[in-house]
Design an enzyme around this catalytic site. Structure first.
Site, PDB file in Angstrom:
ATOM      1  N   HIS A  32       0.991  -1.212   0.001  1.00 52.86           N
ATOM      2  CA  HIS A  32      -0.037  -0.078  -0.042  1.00 52.86           C
ATOM      3  C   HIS A  32       0.989   1.316   0.067  1.00 52.86           C
ATOM      4  O   HIS A  32       0.673   2.301  -0.725  1.00 52.86           O
ATOM      5  CB  HIS A  32      -1.048  -0.106   1.188  1.00 52.86           C
ATOM      6  N   HIS A  78     -10.225   3.213  -1.121  1.00 52.53           N
ATOM      7  CA  HIS A  78     -10.320   2.841   0.289  1.00 52.53           C
ATOM      8  C   HIS A  78     -11.275   1.630   0.326  1.00 52.53           C
ATOM      9  O   HIS A  78     -12.237   1.565   0.882  1.00 52.53           O
ATOM     10  CB  HIS A  78     -10.986   3.843   1.113  1.00 52.53           C
TER      11      HIS A  78
END
Length: 704
Positions: A32, A78
């Site tokens: 990430h 998200h």
């Protein structure tokens, strides 16, 4: 972190990292944060053109709109948090991308929300849909940033999961630019905003692995808690501080928390930092330095400020009732050192945190395209099925929950090809976002090209000249050879299409590991684009008696189409993109709009010509009479999703002038109270009232 990476870290350090150091390294070496599986391939994307001020590498990209105005744009996903806790996950996704825009020195002026879910027949998918939309609505409305567009799609590969991408656009004056990195030692590091709690701990490592069966219970603590009221104060306080000219660098505390923000801020130019973790204001008692350093509590910013300016800027933060604290300083030595109550608790070379080695996974090409027979069905029945599809009906249920007019800039509202924001008296900014996982699954390269050209068509349809793009790449685990191959093919497609139009990607996001219990999502690149439009030239809508024309060629291209989806056909061949034709048609449409020859333009995409015409009818509450003779079968002409096509409407007296600019196929005329589509004698006939009821109200009925 993988075992070979842990071994490499031990070798570079010459020792075993302690628990705090290990936690910080896990954050920074996560997929990430580090982009270790994608960095090499992202270099294939074009990142420069004459409009680009700042390309990828900071929190958002910057485009020149004119000499006094720069546009800032970024996009984030998200996905994992929203799948586990849809309200909080989606809300904090909005908050994070807004702060990314803010920390360049720009005021956020608009949001786009490309969101995707599993089929709405299932209660769990309806629950995810309802609360993701509520999370985006509540947060955006409360901070006063309008959500003006996006897309909402439903696909069986997303059952029990969701893809939540959010793009934000900001506006700034050139003199207010603040970078996310420092250029000198001796600066103080100041944390501003919310207190730090235990929410979001290990958020980035959680986002770098697949979701398990019990993710909702097990991973909830990795989802951050939203606080839009503090965010609103943070926006105003940050901008006021930036306008003093005394902010030397600025970063949002997002994924990876203080560890990521501080190490990236100092490490980009080879500096180091000392962090006094016990000086961070805490929300919860008994927190450890490890928890403080990797917490992802929201609504926090990290400022780099000269020592003599700290008190002055502190007064601005206090004016907005925001807590602030000096939590560290920039040092010459390239080390990242953490103290806790006077004791050194971590010391790492800055390079070990910020310079993560890339990984190249094995690749395996897959070929699933094959020509298939279209099931036997009448044109009328096929139209009813497609028109009722959740992917085709109006998403008014979604955007009615958003305040899309706050700030008073919105010229074209949600629901059309692009939204338009007024930037000054003469010009507006057109913005749009698109994705097509069904096409991308069949053929990742052509599917990705198709996404880019659809963005271009959507901008061109409102009269905008495209300026730049951002991309959000949503994929399953890169450790799957077929997934990694599809990822690389996607990037090649995105690159080739953008280069053809001279467009650059100024920012972006990669989200891997989007799968639940071994079920991967389809390749889902989402591209958002911005364009510049002369406000007085925007086509405002068809008039009674106008002719309807089609620019571009319709081919038998039903693979991945909405027709095939509603008929349960999963194979087929994805539509191909001819970049020369796309460019030519886009230029022709812009010329038609510039010369005032057309009353309206609409891109032909999902659902084909039949849906594009029916949308025209419902958007403007007008009848349409269309009679078409074609060498294609009626179903192929009506529902093909061939690229490069636009529906245009214009007064009959402009026909010859229109023909001189663009080769055009006449489809029919605006008028009456019915929608009539006749292809080779086969007919669809509906009242405009019926069309409108299905289009505007069906989603309310589904969600009731």
């Amino acid at each position: 972190m993988f075992p070979h990476e842990e071994k490499l870290i031990r070798e570079k350090l010459g020792r075993e990292p302690n628990d705090l150091e290990k936690a910080m390294l896990e954050v920074m070496w996560s997929e990430h944060v580090s982009y270790k599986s994608s960095r090499k391939w992202l270099k294939l994307l074009p990142t420069k053109n004459e409009h680009v001020i700042l390309g990828p590498g900071e929190d958002a990209g910057i485009i020149k709109f004119d000499d006094k105005t720069w546009i800032v744009i970024g996009i984030e996903s998200h996905n994992h948090p929203s799948a586990v806790e849809p309200y909080g996950g989606a809300a904090t996704g909005v908050g994070g991308i807004v702060r990314d825009i803010l920390c360049m020195g720009a005021r956020p002026i608009a949001l786009l929300d490309p969101i995707r879910f599993g089929p709405l027949e299932k209660e769990k998918n309806r629950y995810l849909f309802e609360y993701v939309v509520k999370g985006i609505a509540d947060y955006g409305n409360r901070i006063g940033v309008p959500t003006v567009g996006g897309e909402t799609e439903f696909d069986e590969s997303l059952d029990n999961y969701t893809l939540v991408n959010v793009a934000c656009i900001g506006i700034m004056r050139p003199e207010h630019l603040v970078h996310s990195y420092v250029t000198e030692p001796g600066l103080k590091l100041v944390i501003v905003g919310n207190r730090t709690g235990r929410d979001g701990i290990h958020g980035v490592t959680f986002a770098s692995e697949e979701l398990g069966e019990n993710a909702e219970e097990e991973d909830r603590s990795a989802v951050q808690i939203p606080d839009p009221f503090t965010e609103k104060l943070l926006i105003e306080a940050t901008l006021e501080a930036v306008y003093t000219g005394k902010v030397k660098a600025l970063k949002d505390l997002g994924g990876g928390g203080l560890t990521c923000a501080a190490s990236e801020m100092v490490g980009k130019r080879g500096f180091g930092a000392i962090i006094y973790a016990d000086k961070v204001p805490l929300r919860e008692p008994g927190m450890t330095p490890l928890e403080v350093m990797i917490s992802e509590s929201q609504e926090r910013m990290l400022f780099a400020i000269k020592p003599e300016d700290v008190e002055e800027l502190g007064k601005i933060f206090e004016k907005y009732e925001l807590e602030w604290s000096v939590v560290g300083e920039v040092i010459e030595e390239p080390k990242f050192i953490v103290y806790w109550k006077g004791r050194k608790v971590a010391e790492l070379p800055i390079e070990l945190l910020t310079n993560v080695p890339t990984i190249e996974w094995p690749m395996k090409e897959y070929r699933i395209e094959e020509d298939v027979e279209t099931p036997q069905i009448s044109l009328e029945e096929a139209f009813e099925k497609v028109w009722r599809s959740p992917n085709v009906i109006s998403k008014r249920w979604v955007w009615e929950q958003y305040d899309h007019e706050v700030q008073g800039r919105t010229v074209i509202k949600p629901g059309f090809d692009s939204a338009v924001l007024k930037i000054n008296e003469e010009y507006g900014l057109a913005i749009t976002a698109d994705g097509n996982p069904t096409h991308c699954y069949l053929n990742p390269y052509h599917g990705a090209m198709g996404v880019v050209v659809e963005v271009v068509r959507n901008l061109v349809s409102v009269g905008a000249k495209p300026l730049a793009l951002v991309d959000n790449l949503n994929f399953a685990s890169p450790e799957r050879p077929e997934v990694y191959w599809s990822f690389v093919e996607t990037i090649k497609g995105l690159a080739d299409a953008a280069k053809a139009f001279g467009l650059a990607y100024v920012s972006g996001n990669v989200s891997f590991y989007n799968e639940v219990v071994n079920k991967p999502v389809k390749p889902t690149p989402v591209v958002a684009g911005v364009g510049k439009v002369k406000l007085e030239k925007i086509p405002r809508g068809p008039r009674e008696g106008d002719l309807i024309g089609l620019i571009g060629e319709t081919r038998k291209e039903l693979g991945g189409s909405e027709l095939y989806r509603v008929l349960g056909v999963s194979k087929g061949i994805a539509p191909r993109v001819d970049l020369e034709v796309e460019k030519r048609n886009a230029e022709s449409v812009l010329k038609l709009i510039e010369e005032g020859l057309v009353s309206f333009v609409h891109d032909v995409s999902r659902g084909g010509v039949a849906v594009a015409l029916a949308e025209l009818s419902t958007w403007f509450n007008v009848g349409i009479k269309s009679e078409i003779t074609t060498s294609l079968l009626p179903l192929d002409f009506a529902f093909s999703e061939s690229h490069g096509r636009y529906i245009v409407t214009f007064p009959e007296e402009n026909l010859e002038a229109v023909k001189k600019i663009a080769p055009i196929t006449l489809l029919g005329r605006i008028g009456g109270e019915k929608f009539e589509l006749k292809i080779n004698g086969e007919k669809v006939s509906k009242t405009v009232k019926w069309l409108s009821d299905v289009h505007w109200n069906e989603l309310y009925r589904i969600m009731d």
